[in-house]
Write a protein that holds these residues in place. Sequence first.
Motif, short mmCIF file in Angstrom:
data_model
loop_
_atom_site.label_atom_id
_atom_site.label_comp_id
_atom_site.label_asym_id
_atom_site.label_seq_id
_atom_site.Cartn_x
_atom_site.Cartn_y
_atom_site.Cartn_z
N ILE A 36 5.96 7.56 0.28
CA ILE A 36 5.78 7.50 1.73
C ILE A 36 6.11 6.08 2.18
N THR A 37 6.36 5.91 3.47
CA THR A 37 6.68 4.59 3.97
C THR A 37 5.45 3.69 3.92
N CYS A 38 5.70 2.41 3.85
CA CYS A 38 4.63 1.42 3.88
C CYS A 38 3.81 1.58 5.15
N GLU A 39 4.49 1.81 6.26
CA GLU A 39 3.80 1.98 7.55
C GLU A 39 2.82 3.14 7.49
N ARG A 40 3.25 4.26 6.96
CA ARG A 40 2.38 5.45 6.85
C ARG A 40 1.22 5.17 5.90
N TYR A 41 1.50 4.51 4.80
CA TYR A 41 0.48 4.16 3.81
C TYR A 41 -0.64 3.35 4.47
N GLU A 42 -0.25 2.36 5.25
CA GLU A 42 -1.24 1.51 5.91
C GLU A 42 -1.97 2.27 7.02
N GLN A 43 -1.27 3.13 7.76
CA GLN A 43 -1.90 3.94 8.80
C GLN A 43 -2.99 4.84 8.22
N MET A 44 -2.73 5.39 7.04
CA MET A 44 -3.68 6.31 6.42
C MET A 44 -4.85 5.57 5.75
N GLY A 45 -4.74 4.26 5.60
CA GLY A 45 -5.83 3.48 5.01
C GLY A 45 -5.99 3.68 3.52
N TYR A 46 -4.91 4.07 2.84
CA TYR A 46 -4.98 4.27 1.40
C TYR A 46 -5.22 2.93 0.69
N GLU A 47 -5.73 3.02 -0.51
CA GLU A 47 -6.00 1.84 -1.32
C GLU A 47 -5.22 1.91 -2.61
N PRO A 48 -4.96 0.80 -3.25
CA PRO A 48 -5.24 -0.56 -2.80
C PRO A 48 -4.30 -0.97 -1.67
N ALA A 49 -4.58 -2.13 -1.09
CA ALA A 49 -3.75 -2.64 -0.01
C ALA A 49 -2.29 -2.76 -0.47
N PHE A 50 -1.37 -2.53 0.43
CA PHE A 50 0.06 -2.55 0.10
C PHE A 50 0.44 -3.82 -0.66
N ASP A 51 0.01 -4.97 -0.16
CA ASP A 51 0.41 -6.24 -0.77
C ASP A 51 -0.15 -6.45 -2.17
N SER A 52 -1.19 -5.70 -2.52
CA SER A 52 -1.75 -5.86 -3.87
C SER A 52 -1.20 -4.84 -4.87
N LEU A 53 -0.37 -3.91 -4.39
CA LEU A 53 0.26 -2.95 -5.30
C LEU A 53 1.30 -3.64 -6.17
N PRO A 54 1.45 -3.21 -7.42
CA PRO A 54 2.54 -3.77 -8.24
C PRO A 54 3.88 -3.24 -7.74
N THR A 55 4.93 -3.96 -8.07
CA THR A 55 6.27 -3.45 -7.77
C THR A 55 6.55 -2.30 -8.74
N LYS A 56 7.61 -1.57 -8.47
CA LYS A 56 7.98 -0.45 -9.35
C LYS A 56 8.24 -0.97 -10.76
N ALA A 57 8.92 -2.12 -10.87
CA ALA A 57 9.22 -2.70 -12.19
C ALA A 57 7.94 -3.11 -12.92
N GLN A 58 7.01 -3.75 -12.21
CA GLN A 58 5.75 -4.16 -12.82
C GLN A 58 4.95 -2.93 -13.28
N PHE A 59 4.96 -1.89 -12.47
CA PHE A 59 4.26 -0.65 -12.82
C PHE A 59 4.86 -0.05 -14.09
N ALA A 60 6.18 -0.03 -14.17
CA ALA A 60 6.86 0.54 -15.34
C ALA A 60 6.49 -0.23 -16.61
N VAL A 61 6.44 -1.55 -16.51
CA VAL A 61 6.07 -2.37 -17.67
C VAL A 61 4.64 -2.05 -18.10
N GLY A 62 3.75 -1.91 -17.12
CA GLY A 62 2.36 -1.56 -17.43
C GLY A 62 2.25 -0.21 -18.12
N GLU A 63 3.05 0.76 -17.68
CA GLU A 63 3.05 2.09 -18.30
C GLU A 63 3.54 2.01 -19.74
#
Length: 70
Positions: A36-63
């Motif tokens: 979903i778009t960043c705008e929608r993510y923030e509108q819905m109040g999902y967590e964690p905050a957008f700026d604290s999410l890992p990038t796709k590359a960082q997430f892949a390394v963690g996996e």
Amino acid sequence: MTERRPPKIRGLYRLKTATGMEWVLVDYGIAGKFEITCERYEQMGYEPAFDSLPTKAQFAVGEIMAKSRQ
């Protein structure tokens, strides 16, 4: 009767396209994972905050690291 709680909806990682659009991969539990778009993510109040999410590359390394520890 037991109380039903909605599934925990969480952002997994953020990504930015070549055109500059910002997206989040969100895990909706049994409903699946969707971008979903960043705008929608923030509108819905999902967590964690957008700026604290890992990038796709960082997430892949963690996996990869998590799987190598199993």
